[in-house]
Design an enzyme around this catalytic site. Sequence first.
Site, PDB file in Angstrom:
ATOM      1  CD  GLU A 148       8.124  78.045  53.146  1.00 49.74           C
ATOM      2  OE1 GLU A 148       7.406  78.227  54.166  1.00 49.74           O
ATOM      3  OE2 GLU A 148       7.694  78.206  51.994  1.00 49.74           O
ATOM      4  CG  HIS A 208       4.929  80.528  52.449  1.00 53.50           C
ATOM      5  ND1 HIS A 208       5.185  79.188  52.443  1.00 53.50           N
ATOM      6  CD2 HIS A 208       3.602  80.640  52.184  1.00 53.50           C
ATOM      7  CE1 HIS A 208       4.075  78.508  52.196  1.00 53.50           C
ATOM      8  NE2 HIS A 208       3.093  79.375  52.030  1.00 53.50           N
TER       9      HIS A 208
END
Length: 319
Positions: free
Chosen positions: A258, A277
């Site tokens: 990420e 997220h």
Amino acid sequence: MSVTLVTTSPAFGRAGDLPDRLAGLGWTLIRCTADDLSAHLMKTEFLVAGLPAVTTATLAAAPRLRGVLKHGVGLDTIDLDACTARNVPVTNTPGANAVAVAELALAQIFALSRNLIAGHSTITQGGWDRRIGREVEGATLGIIGFGVIGSTLAAKAAALGLRVLACDPFADPAQAAAMGVPLLPMPDLLAQSDHVSLHVFGGPSTAGLIGTAELARMKPGATILNLARGEVLDLDALHAALTAGHLSGAAIDAYTVEPPDRSHPIFASPKVIFSPHAGGDTSGALKRMGHMILDDIATLLAGGRPVRTVNPAAFEARR
């Protein structure tokens, strides 16, 4: 009291009355990323952990560390054994983001069912492509991972008229029965569900949980949502299932890395909704998480043991 907090969670302490509470405590709060965390570890007393890993090396560089407090629930990026060996207690914030994650899952189900993203795109691009969707009421939702988040989603989905199934070897059968949610083996859940939502913890035990074989068991035209951890769902297998037309759509909120590597072909698929997220990113969830963490730090400073401690052996080793 002079206390130094370091956080790798960008959202920690920003919601609601948390800035005022922090200011009133007079503690020093340092915000950093994974890249510059090492520069602050020598003075860190409490580490409020976001997504960057807490490893043996992290602990070795933090001689004053008195606690690791996860800003969230998942502990897969924290070396619990190493923390326990150092007598460093670890806490998390169970239940604080359950409503937020459950609501995002429902939003994704509605968006996929009614082609909202495609509809938006056709209008903004000058088109008028009216696509036939399907109603959410009466559909079957399969929830893999029936913890606090999964059970919260089940209650909300049932109230909307969905039939809910669950799969979780650690679930409480009495709780599931009281909610009217059958607990099924995963192959049976996959075969019966119009929508599958993933809410399991990350780590080696769930890596690759949903791959080619599992996706093939799903109903033709079904959708899948990953609000768990990136490694739980095989993106190569998902892309293949979407391209072949076996699945009608997917929503992804968690990634192995990420931000993710957008060179993967899944990111060019018009059948997938992506979010950064953001499952727990509501003001209410962030406020609850922040207050839990500040309460637990206060307990540690007073010589107590927070009720949310996940490695109680860290206290036993102190004796």
